[in-house]
Design a protein around this motif. Sequence first.
Motif, PDB file in Angstrom:
ATOM      1  N   HIS A 262       0.828  -1.208   0.000  1.00  0.00           N
ATOM      2  CA  HIS A 262       0.000   0.000   0.000  1.00  0.00           C
ATOM      3  C   HIS A 262       0.860   1.256   0.000  1.00  0.00           C
ATOM      4  O   HIS A 262       2.044   1.213   0.279  1.00  0.00           O
ATOM      5  N   PHE A 263       0.214   2.362  -0.343  1.00  0.00           N
ATOM      6  CA  PHE A 263       0.756   3.699  -0.217  1.00  0.00           C
ATOM      7  C   PHE A 263      -0.164   4.427   0.750  1.00  0.00           C
ATOM      8  O   PHE A 263      -1.373   4.203   0.745  1.00  0.00           O
ATOM      9  N   ALA A 264       0.378   5.305   1.578  1.00  0.00           N
ATOM     10  CA  ALA A 264      -0.440   5.996   2.574  1.00  0.00           C
ATOM     11  C   ALA A 264      -0.397   7.499   2.351  1.00  0.00           C
ATOM     12  O   ALA A 264       0.652   8.053   2.040  1.00  0.00           O
ATOM     13  N   ILE A 265      -1.572   8.129   2.505  1.00  0.00           N
ATOM     14  CA  ILE A 265      -1.651   9.587   2.457  1.00  0.00           C
ATOM     15  C   ILE A 265      -2.545  10.070   3.592  1.00  0.00           C
ATOM     16  O   ILE A 265      -3.384   9.330   4.097  1.00  0.00           O
ATOM     17  N   ARG A 266      -2.326  11.308   3.977  1.00  0.00           N
ATOM     18  CA  ARG A 266      -3.195  11.958   4.950  1.00  0.00           C
ATOM     19  C   ARG A 266      -4.327  12.606   4.164  1.00  0.00           C
ATOM     20  O   ARG A 266      -4.090  13.392   3.254  1.00  0.00           O
ATOM     21  N   ALA A 267      -5.553  12.260   4.491  1.00  0.00           N
ATOM     22  CA  ALA A 267      -6.726  12.801   3.802  1.00  0.00           C
ATOM     23  C   ALA A 267      -7.171  14.068   4.531  1.00  0.00           C
ATOM     24  O   ALA A 267      -7.626  13.997   5.664  1.00  0.00           O
ATOM     25  N   HIS A 268      -7.038  15.209   3.898  1.00  0.00           N
ATOM     26  CA  HIS A 268      -7.399  16.474   4.536  1.00  0.00           C
ATOM     27  C   HIS A 268      -8.897  16.579   4.774  1.00  0.00           C
ATOM     28  O   HIS A 268      -9.334  17.223   5.709  1.00  0.00           O
ATOM     29  N   ASP A 269      -9.699  15.971   3.932  1.00  0.00           N
ATOM     30  CA  ASP A 269     -11.142  15.826   4.131  1.00  0.00           C
ATOM     31  C   ASP A 269     -11.428  14.355   3.864  1.00  0.00           C
ATOM     32  O   ASP A 269     -11.561  13.926   2.722  1.00  0.00           O
ATOM     33  N   PHE A 270     -11.495  13.567   4.929  1.00  0.00           N
ATOM     34  CA  PHE A 270     -11.547  12.114   4.826  1.00  0.00           C
ATOM     35  C   PHE A 270     -12.676  11.635   3.916  1.00  0.00           C
ATOM     36  O   PHE A 270     -12.454  10.851   2.996  1.00  0.00           O
ATOM     37  N   GLU A 271     -13.881  12.118   4.150  1.00  0.00           N
ATOM     38  CA  GLU A 271     -15.033  11.675   3.351  1.00  0.00           C
ATOM     39  C   GLU A 271     -14.883  12.048   1.881  1.00  0.00           C
ATOM     40  O   GLU A 271     -15.200  11.253   0.993  1.00  0.00           O
ATOM     41  N   ALA A 272     -14.411  13.263   1.619  1.00  0.00           N
ATOM     42  CA  ALA A 272     -14.235  13.708   0.232  1.00  0.00           C
ATOM     43  C   ALA A 272     -13.160  12.877  -0.470  1.00  0.00           C
ATOM     44  O   ALA A 272     -13.297  12.546  -1.655  1.00  0.00           O
ATOM     45  N   THR A 273     -12.101  12.520   0.250  1.00  0.00           N
ATOM     46  CA  THR A 273     -11.035  11.717  -0.342  1.00  0.00           C
ATOM     47  C   THR A 273     -11.533  10.313  -0.660  1.00  0.00           C
ATOM     48  O   THR A 273     -11.285   9.791  -1.749  1.00  0.00           O
ATOM     49  N   VAL A 274     -12.257   9.697   0.261  1.00  0.00           N
ATOM     50  CA  VAL A 274     -12.825   8.369   0.001  1.00  0.00           C
ATOM     51  C   VAL A 274     -13.752   8.434  -1.204  1.00  0.00           C
ATOM     52  O   VAL A 274     -13.672   7.601  -2.114  1.00  0.00           O
ATOM     53  N   ARG A 275     -14.604   9.448  -1.257  1.00  0.00           N
ATOM     54  CA  ARG A 275     -15.553   9.600  -2.367  1.00  0.00           C
ATOM     55  C   ARG A 275     -14.804   9.751  -3.703  1.00  0.00           C
ATOM     56  O   ARG A 275     -15.160   9.127  -4.700  1.00  0.00           O
ATOM     57  N   PHE A 276     -13.750  10.574  -3.722  1.00  0.00           N
ATOM     58  CA  PHE A 276     -12.980  10.780  -4.947  1.00  0.00           C
ATOM     59  C   PHE A 276     -12.397   9.463  -5.451  1.00  0.00           C
ATOM     60  O   PHE A 276     -12.552   9.113  -6.628  1.00  0.00           O
ATOM     61  N   TYR A 277     -11.718   8.731  -4.593  1.00  0.00           N
ATOM     62  CA  TYR A 277     -11.088   7.491  -5.041  1.00  0.00           C
ATOM     63  C   TYR A 277     -12.104   6.428  -5.439  1.00  0.00           C
ATOM     64  O   TYR A 277     -11.847   5.635  -6.340  1.00  0.00           O
ATOM     65  N   ARG A 278     -13.269   6.432  -4.807  1.00  0.00           N
ATOM     66  CA  ARG A 278     -14.318   5.471  -5.187  1.00  0.00           C
ATOM     67  C   ARG A 278     -14.944   5.874  -6.515  1.00  0.00           C
ATOM     68  O   ARG A 278     -15.074   5.055  -7.426  1.00  0.00           O
ATOM     69  N   GLU A 279     -15.375   7.129  -6.631  1.00  0.00           N
ATOM     70  CA  GLU A 279     -16.120   7.565  -7.808  1.00  0.00           C
ATOM     71  C   GLU A 279     -15.232   7.854  -9.013  1.00  0.00           C
ATOM     72  O   GLU A 279     -15.585   7.519 -10.139  1.00  0.00           O
ATOM     73  N   ALA A 280     -14.101   8.497  -8.793  1.00  0.00           N
ATOM     74  CA  ALA A 280     -13.250   8.903  -9.913  1.00  0.00           C
ATOM     75  C   ALA A 280     -12.357   7.776 -10.404  1.00  0.00           C
ATOM     76  O   ALA A 280     -12.090   7.678 -11.599  1.00  0.00           O
ATOM     77  N   LEU A 281     -11.894   6.921  -9.481  1.00  0.00           N
ATOM     78  CA  LEU A 281     -10.897   5.933  -9.865  1.00  0.00           C
ATOM     79  C   LEU A 281     -11.330   4.490  -9.644  1.00  0.00           C
ATOM     80  O   LEU A 281     -10.586   3.565  -9.949  1.00  0.00           O
ATOM     81  N   GLY A 282     -12.517   4.272  -9.111  1.00  0.00           N
ATOM     82  CA  GLY A 282     -13.053   2.926  -8.989  1.00  0.00           C
ATOM     83  C   GLY A 282     -12.497   2.092  -7.856  1.00  0.00           C
ATOM     84  O   GLY A 282     -12.679   0.870  -7.842  1.00  0.00           O
ATOM     85  N   PHE A 283     -11.811   2.692  -6.891  1.00  0.00           N
ATOM     86  CA  PHE A 283     -11.315   1.938  -5.741  1.00  0.00           C
ATOM     87  C   PHE A 283     -12.506   1.539  -4.870  1.00  0.00           C
ATOM     88  O   PHE A 283     -13.569   2.157  -4.936  1.00  0.00           O
ATOM     89  N   THR A 284     -12.325   0.519  -4.047  1.00  0.00           N
ATOM     90  CA  THR A 284     -13.357   0.119  -3.102  1.00  0.00           C
ATOM     91  C   THR A 284     -12.787   0.148  -1.686  1.00  0.00           C
ATOM     92  O   THR A 284     -11.589  -0.057  -1.484  1.00  0.00           O
ATOM     93  N   VAL A 285     -13.650   0.420  -0.718  1.00  0.00           N
ATOM     94  CA  VAL A 285     -13.214   0.422   0.676  1.00  0.00           C
ATOM     95  C   VAL A 285     -13.106  -1.037   1.121  1.00  0.00           C
ATOM     96  O   VAL A 285     -14.093  -1.773   1.125  1.00  0.00           O
ATOM     97  N   ALA A 286     -11.898  -1.449   1.490  1.00  0.00           N
ATOM     98  CA  ALA A 286     -11.663  -2.832   1.901  1.00  0.00           C
ATOM     99  C   ALA A 286     -11.738  -2.988   3.416  1.00  0.00           C
ATOM    100  O   ALA A 286     -12.194  -4.012   3.909  1.00  0.00           O
ATOM    101  N   TYR A 287     -11.301  -1.956   4.143  1.00  0.00           N
ATOM    102  CA  TYR A 287     -11.216  -2.080   5.599  1.00  0.00           C
ATOM    103  C   TYR A 287     -11.095  -0.692   6.205  1.00  0.00           C
ATOM    104  O   TYR A 287     -10.346   0.134   5.705  1.00  0.00           O
ATOM    105  N   GLU A 288     -11.865  -0.428   7.237  1.00  0.00           N
ATOM    106  CA  GLU A 288     -11.769   0.822   7.984  1.00  0.00           C
ATOM    107  C   GLU A 288     -11.501   0.488   9.442  1.00  0.00           C
ATOM    108  O   GLU A 288     -11.979  -0.525   9.938  1.00  0.00           O
TER     109      GLU A 288
END
Length: 163
Positions: free
Chosen positions: A12-38
Amino acid sequence: MSTSRLHSGFDHFAIRAHDFEATVRFYREALGFTVAYEWTSPGVVSRSAFLDCGNGTFLELFDPGDTVPGGPDRHAHAAPAPTDEQRAAHNALLHICLRTDDVDKAYAHALQHGAREMQAPADLPQTGLNESPDVTIRMAFVYGPDGEVIEFLRRPDFPGENQ
């Protein structure tokens, strides 16, 4: 002679999400990633997530209030906020690269979902060294929601890559 690898590739690569919800939404909607584990670790990490990139690798997101291994001690929302260019210039991680068959489509889709333009799609001829062939790659770059640099890349397979 037998050789064994010390690892099996990137996890994995790690980043700090300045707006956690917006970052999750971007990677899900724009790039097709899925949330595997929180998860949360009381007193250490308030909120984190692994987003599945689709090929056994993950993007790890940390809540902005957390100081994470490899991250700065400065709170993510401290004023003045750094620009995308400043964030990119002062990080050890240069960019996250996603391989794609259609760089233009991936680039446009990311921009439609909140990414910011860095470098439009372009072909780049590369001169091979040490018996590597000359190739032309196609690439584009955007800034993600937290200033991270994301590259979209189409390139030929390296010799022996899929064996």
